[in-house]
Design an enzyme around this catalytic site. Structure first.
Site, PDB file in Angstrom:
ATOM      1  N   GLY A   1       0.825  -1.198   0.000  1.00 49.42           N
ATOM      2  CA  GLY A   1       0.000   0.000   0.000  1.00 49.42           C
ATOM      3  C   GLY A   1       0.861   1.251   0.000  1.00 49.42           C
ATOM      4  O   GLY A   1       2.085   1.183  -0.045  1.00 49.42           O
TER       5      GLY A   1
ATOM      6  N   GLU B   1       6.273  -6.025   7.425  1.00 54.66           N
ATOM      7  CA  GLU B   1       5.899  -4.824   8.172  1.00 54.66           C
ATOM      8  C   GLU B   1       6.834  -4.489   9.333  1.00 54.66           C
ATOM      9  O   GLU B   1       7.002  -3.305   9.672  1.00 54.66           O
ATOM     10  CB  GLU B   1       4.457  -4.957   8.680  1.00 54.66           C
ATOM     11  CG  GLU B   1       3.400  -4.808   7.598  1.00 54.66           C
ATOM     12  CD  GLU B   1       3.222  -6.057   6.746  1.00 54.66           C
ATOM     13  OE1 GLU B   1       2.460  -6.012   5.766  1.00 54.66           O
ATOM     14  OE2 GLU B   1       3.850  -7.095   7.060  1.00 54.66           O
TER      15      GLU B   1
ATOM     16  N   ASP C   1      -0.608  -7.090   8.779  1.00 57.13           N
ATOM     17  CA  ASP C   1      -2.050  -6.843   8.808  1.00 57.13           C
ATOM     18  C   ASP C   1      -2.689  -7.455   7.562  1.00 57.13           C
ATOM     19  O   ASP C   1      -2.211  -8.464   7.064  1.00 57.13           O
ATOM     20  CB  ASP C   1      -2.331  -5.338   8.944  1.00 57.13           C
ATOM     21  CG  ASP C   1      -1.942  -4.537   7.722  1.00 57.13           C
ATOM     22  OD1 ASP C   1      -0.899  -4.845   7.101  1.00 57.13           O
ATOM     23  OD2 ASP C   1      -2.666  -3.598   7.367  1.00 57.13           O
TER      24      ASP C   1
END
Length: 359
Positions: free
Chosen positions: A75, A147, A155
């Site tokens: 993202g 992450e 996530d």
């Protein structure tokens, strides 16, 4: 969320949605950023799924990415950094609520979703491909939940997948952010089939023409090739031994006691990462292992995401060091496990966001 991307306004045009006979074909179309997700892309994917659910002609959904670098690199991490430093928590919550709703939608979709995780598929890309009914990798696939490298935690349902990986593979992948090839992804439960990249067009044609056999899984099996031996599976003796320890410092201690070079490398990696992110990720993966379903895991992750974004300095610092200033020298707070509360994992898991995930 993982790979660096250039912030930009949401644009639904970055998703190509078209019906091809009985196949609804979704292509992430942002190849210059390895198809990294923005909010507009998430909305476009959700809209297409909503439309096709009402279309009785659509029997299968195919998800892939434009370009030859990967399905999806994650993202807009730089955009997240801007939101955090400017105190725009409501925008952060809106993005993750939309993304997690899409992750659950894919998992629960009434028609089979076939995801082609060719090339780089990380972070948000795992959220798209990892919950599909049929998950295809190729010899070019590189999957990861990296992450912790930016002071964050897995996530997009990543903790759900990690919690169900064999042995202590989930703890290893979640804490170190290690990259999986096709064989590793199949062993870890992130993928189902390996299809050579040169046969992907043939697979698409077979799905469209619906040649006998009829189900997507049976069609994929026509092109499936046995993956080579998994290096991750071969490493299970030291992974299962070390990552079964109760705390991250104990995991590092066990890794240092091993003779395998890979175990020493894993210890070196953990020594560089944020203590808070590591401790919380360990607690999150083990908690997800006990949860009843993906939606429960996503709800848990949403609380953790907002805890990191609104209360912890390490996430913006990690993004700054890796993707903004690119000095690769983050200053973690705290920098040592000695200064970290013993119950930090429980504290993070108990955090209640202002807005619930499922409304």
């Amino acid at each position: 969320m993982s790979e660096p991307v250039t912030p930009s306004a949401p644009s639904p045009s970055r998703v190509r949605a078209r019906a091809d006979s009985s196949v609804g074909h979704l292509t992430l179309d942002r190849p210059e950023a390895i198809n990294a997700l923005d909010l507009g892309m998430i909305h476009a994917l959700a809209t297409a799924l909503d439309t096709w659910e009402r279309d009785t002609d659509i029997q299968v959904v195919l998800l892939d990415g434009a370009g030859d670098r990967g399905l999806c690199a994650g993202g807009d991490v730089r955009g997240l950094h801007t939101q955090i430093v400017e105190g725009r928590a409501a925008e952060t919550a809106a993005f993750f609520r939309a993304e997690y709703a899409l992750n659950a939608r894919i998992a629960e979709y009434p028609r089979p979703v076939v995801a082609i995780a060719d090339g780089i598929t990380m972070g948000g890309g795992i959220g798209l491909a990892g919950h599909a009914a049929v998950r295809v990798v190729t010899e070019r696939s590189r999957l990861a939940m990296p992450e912790t490298r930016i002071g964050f935690t897995p996530d997009v349902g990543g903790s759900w997948l990690l919690g169900r990986a064999p042995g202590r593979v989930g703890e290893y992948l979640g804490l170190t952010g290690a990259t999986m090839d096709a064989a590793d992804a199949i062993h870890a439960g992130f993928a189902d089939h390996m299809v050579p990249s040169e046969r992907l067009c043939d697979l698409h044609d077979a799905l469209v023409t619906r040649a006998d056999p009829h189900t997507p899984t049976e069609l994929v099996l026509l092109f499936d090739e046995t993956a080579p031996p998994s290096r991750l599976e071969a490493a299970r003796p030291w992974i299962d031994d070390a990552f079964a320890a109760d705390t991250v410092p104990e995991i590092v201690e066990r890794l240092r006691a091993r003779r395998e070079p890979e175990a020493q490398a894993a210890a070196d990696t953990l020594a560089e990462l944020a203590p808070t992110a590591l401790a919380v990720t360990l607690a999150a993966v083990r908690s997800a292992r006990r949860l009843p379903d993906l939606r429960a895991a996503l709800a848990q992750e949403y609380g953790l995401v907002m805890w990191f974004a609104t209360t912890q300095p390490d996430l913006p610092e990690g993004i700054r060091a890796q993707l903004v200033d690119k000095d690769r020298a983050p200053h973690w707070h705290p920098a040592s496990f000695d200064d970290l509360p013993a119950d930090i994992g429980a504290q993070a898991l108990a955090f209640v966001p202002d807005l619930p995930l499922w409304s």
